[in-house]
Write a protein that holds these residues in place. Sequence first.
Motif, PDB file in Angstrom:
ATOM      1  N   SER A   1      22.606  21.578  65.647  1.00 46.06           N
ATOM      2  CA  SER A   1      21.885  21.350  67.067  1.00 46.06           C
ATOM      3  C   SER A   1      22.957  21.863  68.431  1.00 46.06           C
ATOM      4  O   SER A   1      22.418  22.011  68.806  1.00 46.06           O
ATOM      5  CB  SER A   1      21.830  19.356  67.262  1.00 46.06           C
TER       6      SER A   1
ATOM      7  N   LYS B   1      24.808  17.067  58.190  1.00 49.18           N
ATOM      8  CA  LYS B   1      25.677  16.728  59.355  1.00 49.18           C
ATOM      9  C   LYS B   1      26.416  17.803  60.158  1.00 49.18           C
ATOM     10  O   LYS B   1      27.137  19.036  60.229  1.00 49.18           O
ATOM     11  CB  LYS B   1      26.901  15.778  59.291  1.00 49.18           C
ATOM     12  N   ASP B   2      26.101  17.658  61.835  1.00 53.62           N
ATOM     13  CA  ASP B   2      26.314  19.129  62.697  1.00 53.62           C
ATOM     14  C   ASP B   2      27.841  18.506  62.522  1.00 53.62           C
ATOM     15  O   ASP B   2      28.376  16.909  62.527  1.00 53.62           O
ATOM     16  CB  ASP B   2      26.055  18.307  64.008  1.00 53.62           C
TER      17      ASP B   2
ATOM     18  N   GLY C   1      26.726  11.930  64.525  1.00 53.31           N
ATOM     19  CA  GLY C   1      26.032  11.172  65.508  1.00 53.31           C
ATOM     20  C   GLY C   1      25.295  11.905  66.873  1.00 53.31           C
ATOM     21  O   GLY C   1      25.193  12.749  66.744  1.00 53.31           O
ATOM     22  N   ALA C   2      25.195  11.011  67.189  1.00 52.86           N
ATOM     23  CA  ALA C   2      24.268  11.828  68.330  1.00 52.86           C
ATOM     24  C   ALA C   2      24.556  12.454  69.685  1.00 52.86           C
ATOM     25  O   ALA C   2      23.995  13.188  69.061  1.00 52.86           O
ATOM     26  CB  ALA C   2      23.411  10.281  69.379  1.00 52.86           C
ATOM     27  N   ASP C   3      25.737  12.587  70.057  1.00 56.94           N
ATOM     28  CA  ASP C   3      27.120  13.706  70.064  1.00 56.94           C
ATOM     29  C   ASP C   3      27.946  13.477  69.769  1.00 56.94           C
ATOM     30  O   ASP C   3      28.414  12.836  69.853  1.00 56.94           O
ATOM     31  CB  ASP C   3      26.910  12.879  71.843  1.00 56.94           C
TER      32      ASP C   3
ATOM     33  N   ARG D   1      30.974  10.933  71.266  1.00 54.21           N
ATOM     34  CA  ARG D   1      30.867   9.924  70.576  1.00 54.21           C
ATOM     35  C   ARG D   1      30.693  10.066  69.336  1.00 54.21           C
ATOM     36  O   ARG D   1      28.789   9.895  68.942  1.00 54.21           O
ATOM     37  CB  ARG D   1      29.477   8.886  70.576  1.00 54.21           C
TER      38      ARG D   1
ATOM     39  N   ASP E   1      30.485  10.389  64.665  1.00 54.93           N
ATOM     40  CA  ASP E   1      30.476   9.274  63.227  1.00 54.93           C
ATOM     41  C   ASP E   1      31.917   8.665  63.383  1.00 54.93           C
ATOM     42  O   ASP E   1      32.056   8.389  62.308  1.00 54.93           O
ATOM     43  CB  ASP E   1      29.319   9.780  62.362  1.00 54.93           C
TER      44      ASP E   1
END
Length: 205
Positions: free
Chosen positions: A70, A137-138, A154-156, A160, A162
């Motif tokens: 992303s 995963k990013d 994680g979303a950010d 934030r 994971d």
Amino acid sequence: MMAPDLPTTYLDYADAFKFGIQRTADDLAWATANVTPVSEGPWGDVPGVQIFYIGINTAGERIRLPQISSFWRYKPSGVQLADSDDRAPDSLHQTYYISGPGPGVVRIELGPPMPGILIERPKGSQPIQATGLIDGKDFYFRESDGFWSLSVGGADVVERPDWHYEEEHDLADELSEEAVYSLVAKGSALFRKGTPTMATEPPEQ
């Protein structure tokens, strides 16, 4: 007067410009033959565009990217959110745009291939930063002042994540690219074996 030992190629801007145009054309031709475009946008009034993402390795070879972080996704650089006018406190916040659709090809300079890891070549200095994907995963890598950290998922993933890990190191003041890659590999090994996450520090104001 120019120094006589300066290579003349540095002075030939027209050729450099022509090379850039030709490279872009070559990239687009290669991409349309080899890469599935990704639809990005629309962003408000700016229409959506189709982007071809190409990985470029250190040898300059083009590589298909099966997944896109992303962090790498194309967004128009000129999209800004306007603050309300201080002189008219009742005025509404407005979104306005100062650039249109972007390039058809985004070139991402990649570090060496590692199993399950897609990494962009590190950028910057104090901090040095690198982004990419670990097992899809990013991730976000950061090093500054003798401390390095790796955040995953994680979303950010920056604010934030994971999973987060950081530690001190005693490497040289200015990390080499190879040192960054080895720290990313070390961090990803800890992530994969289920090392408990650490709390992330709130960003400095």
